[in-house]
Design a protein around this motif. Structure first.
Motif: not given
Length: 292
Positions: A253-277
Motif C-alpha cells: 500500500h501507499l497511504v494518502y494522508v488527508i489533513g497531515a499538513s497545510s498542503t492538504g495531502l501527503q503520501v506515506l509508503p506502508e513501510g513508514r506505517i509499519v516502522d511507526g508501529c
C-alpha cells in the motif's frame, strides 16, 4: 520427540490419550494404521511447504492431522497457504483410492480395505472443516484474505472457528437428549479445538504484530521488484496502528494522508506505517506525526 530433516516431530498428548485408549480396547492395529495415515497426511503439507521455501521448525501430530510451526507464519501469501493446506487431504485421497483398489484386487481383505478407505475419508473431511488450525480453517483464512484486511481476517477466522468448535461440542452432547452417552472422541477433539481457538483469539494482537514484522522485512524487496501497490486514504488524526490494521495480506500500500499538513495531502509508503508501529514509540499517536 525426534528430529528429521531439520524438523522436530512430536506427538501431541491428545494423540497419546487416544493411543492408550485404543491399546486398552484392543484396537492397536487400527490405531497404528491411523498414525501412518496422519503421518503421510502431514508429510504432504511438509513437502509442499518446503517446495515454497518455508522453514518448518516443528510438527505436532494429532489424531486428525498435525500442527506445524513455521518461521514464515504471518508473511505467507494466501495462495501458498491454501496450496499447502490442501496438500494434506490430497494424500488421503490417493491413499483411500489405493486401499479401495487393493480390496477390489483381492490383495487386501475387503473389510480391512474398507476400514482404511473410510479412515482416509474421515481424516480428509474432518480436516476440511472451517476451524483453525485444521486445513479447512487455513483455507477459510486464505479466502477471507481476498475479501478483507489482515486484521479483520484474523478476527473473523477466530470467531468462525470458535462457532464451529462450539457446534462440534453440541453435536457430541446431542445424544444425551435421547438418553444415550456422549460421543467422547468428538467431545475431546471439540474441546481441544475450542480451547485452541480461544487462545488464538486472545493472541490476535501478537499475531498481527508478527504480520507487521514480516511486512517490514518484505518492504525493501517490494520496492526493488516494482510491485503494484494499492492506495489507502486516511485522515491525519487516525492512529498509526489503526492505519496498519487496514493493510491487506495480498497487497502492498501507499497511504494518502488527508489533513497531515497545510498542503492538504501527503503520501506515506506502508513501510513508514509499519516502522511507526514497531519502533517502540506509541503506536496510537496520530499518523500525521510521522511527517514531523
Amino acid at each position: 520427540m525426534i528430529k528429521c530433516g531439520g524438523i522436530r516431530w512430536s506427538i501431541h498428548p491428545l494423540f497419546i490419550i487416544v493411543m492408550l485408549a485404543s491399546a486398552v480396547t484392543g484396537y492397536f492395529a487400527e490405531l497404528l494404521t491411523l498414525f501412518i495415515l496422519v503421518l503421510v497426511h502431514e508429510l504432504g503439507h511438509v513437502v509442499v511447504a518446503k517446495g515454497f521455501g518455508w522453514t518448518i521448525r516443528e510438527v505436532k501430530l494429532l489424531p486428525f492431522g498435525g500442527v506445524a510451526e513455521v518461521d514464515e507464519a504471518g508473511g505467507i501469501t494466501a495462495k501458498e497457504d491454501a496450496i499447502v493446506a490442501i496438500a494434506g487431504p490430497l494424500q488421503n485421497v490417493w491413499m483411500g483410492a489405493l486401499a479401495w483398489g487393493l480390496g477390489v484386487a483381492g490383495i487386501w481383505d475387503e473389510a480391512w480395505a474398507q476400514y482404511v478407505g473410510q479412515a482416509n475419508l474421515m481424516i480428509a473431511l474432518f480436516n476440511l472443516l472451517p476451524i483453525y488450525p485444521l486445513d479447512g480453517g487455513k483455507l477459510l483464512q486464505a479466502l477471507l484474505s481476498y475479501m478483507m484486511n489482515y486484521y479483520r481476517m484474523l478476527i473473523w477466522s477466530a470467531r468462525l472457528s470458535l462457532l464451529f468448535s462450539a457446534m462440534m461440542l453440541l453435536g457430541a452432547l446431542f445424544p444425551l437428549i435421547g438418553g444415550e452417552g456422549i460421543q467422547l472422541n468428538l467431545f475431546i477433539v471439540g474441546t481441544f479445538l475450542l480451547v485452541s481457538n480461544w487462545t488464538y483469539h486472545r493472541n490476535i494482537p501478537y499475531l498481527f504484530y508478527r504480520f507487521l514484522t514480516h511486512r517490514s522485512n518484505q518492504a525493501e524487496d517490494v520496492s526493488e521488484q516494482g510491485k503494484t501497490v494499492s492506495p489507502i486514504i486516511v485522515n491525519g488524526k487516525q492512529s498509526v496502528l489503526s492505519v496498519a490494521k487496514l493493510f491487506n495480506r495480498e497487497r502492498y500500500h501507499l497511504v494518502y494522508v488527508i489533513g497531515a499538513s497545510s498542503t492538504g495531502l501527503q503520501v506515506l509508503p506502508e513501510g513508514r506505517i509499519v516502522d511507526g508501529c514497531l519502533s517502540g514509540l506509541n503506536p496510537h499517536r496520530a499518523v500525521s506525526e510521522l511527517f514531523s
